[in-house]
Design an enzyme around this catalytic site. Sequence first.
Site, PDB file in Angstrom:
ATOM      1  N   GLU A 123       0.827  -1.214   0.000  1.00  0.00           N
ATOM      2  CA  GLU A 123       0.000   0.000   0.000  1.00  0.00           C
ATOM      3  C   GLU A 123       0.859   1.261   0.000  1.00  0.00           C
ATOM      4  OE1 GLU A 123      -3.512   2.101   2.716  1.00  0.00           O
ATOM      5  OE2 GLU A 123      -2.080   0.717   3.642  1.00  0.00           O
ATOM      6  N   ASP A 125      -5.607   2.874  -1.333  1.00  0.00           N
ATOM      7  CA  ASP A 125      -6.342   3.678  -0.361  1.00  0.00           C
ATOM      8  C   ASP A 125      -6.555   5.052  -0.977  1.00  0.00           C
ATOM      9  OD1 ASP A 125      -6.993   5.452   1.803  1.00  0.00           O
ATOM     10  OD2 ASP A 125      -6.228   3.949   3.205  1.00  0.00           O
ATOM     11  N   GLN A 137      -9.540   1.169  -0.112  1.00  0.00           N
ATOM     12  CA  GLN A 137      -9.922   1.768   1.171  1.00  0.00           C
ATOM     13  C   GLN A 137     -10.325   3.217   0.949  1.00  0.00           C
ATOM     14  OE1 GLN A 137      -6.327   0.803   3.431  1.00  0.00           O
ATOM     15  NE2 GLN A 137      -7.469  -0.724   4.603  1.00  0.00           N
ATOM     16  N   GLU A 158     -11.671   2.744   6.319  1.00  0.00           N
ATOM     17  CA  GLU A 158     -10.574   2.991   7.257  1.00  0.00           C
ATOM     18  C   GLU A 158     -10.555   4.470   7.639  1.00  0.00           C
ATOM     19  OE1 GLU A 158      -6.068   1.292   7.696  1.00  0.00           O
ATOM     20  OE2 GLU A 158      -6.443   2.596   5.983  1.00  0.00           O
TER      21      GLU A 158
END
Length: 263
Positions: A146, A181, A209, A245
């Site tokens: 990530e 993300d 995310q 998240e």
Amino acid sequence: MPRFAANLSMMYTEHDFPDRFAAASADGFTAVEYLFPYAYDAAELRHRLDDHGLKQVLFNAPPGDWESGERGTAALPGREAELRSGIARALEYAAALDCPRLHVMAGLVPPDATPKERAEHRDTYLANLGWATERAAAVGVDILIEPINGRDMPGYFLSRQAEAHAIVQEVGAPNLKVQLDLYHCQIVEGDLTTTLRRDLPTGRVGHLQIAGVPDRNEPDQGELDVSHLFRVVDDLGFDGWIGCEYNPRAGTREGLGWLNDHR
């Protein structure tokens, strides 16, 4: 619409961690993710999942000494034995929890690292990811990497989407994927619609995310048009999960209006 997983490390913190599974299920979630399971017995966590009809879709491999500020070891020369031990432990939990994805954190690099030192970090990262993906493939688990923004995590080795995809391609393991993300991506490089349209069709994105930008609260708070982004994800046929998240501004349930609007 996309499928959403509650992140139990950040959501439902008004409850003790073992009770967050029930709270997420009561609010209609069918899947969860969180940072680390290792403080709990895997059988207890599996019991919580099964009792509340939840799937475990993601957690992180051991990151080194989290409490002292470490954020992974995969790109840190000299930490290979620790990394391998951590992956082995994580895969045991993944098997027990029937979790198909494991995020492996790269680690922090000193701001004054020379180009040669950064190259050594990258070589270590590639070698460790190659080892981890081989072990994970044997038990049907994807390894995720990530890109993380440098404001929230200064010095993190990986921050840009293109570099993550280059690493995935260089390692060449079919079970190595990017964890995209949208919160981190917006802070670092923006252009989220183009990023989604470019990267999701490659098959190299294994998990999404979301959080509001810039304050990491509910996704509909801040500068992102999440309704538009969810439509883009839907139009592209992404069949994975979107992890929620974020840090709720008040109670978690009170802030779920955005989710109810998109069910």
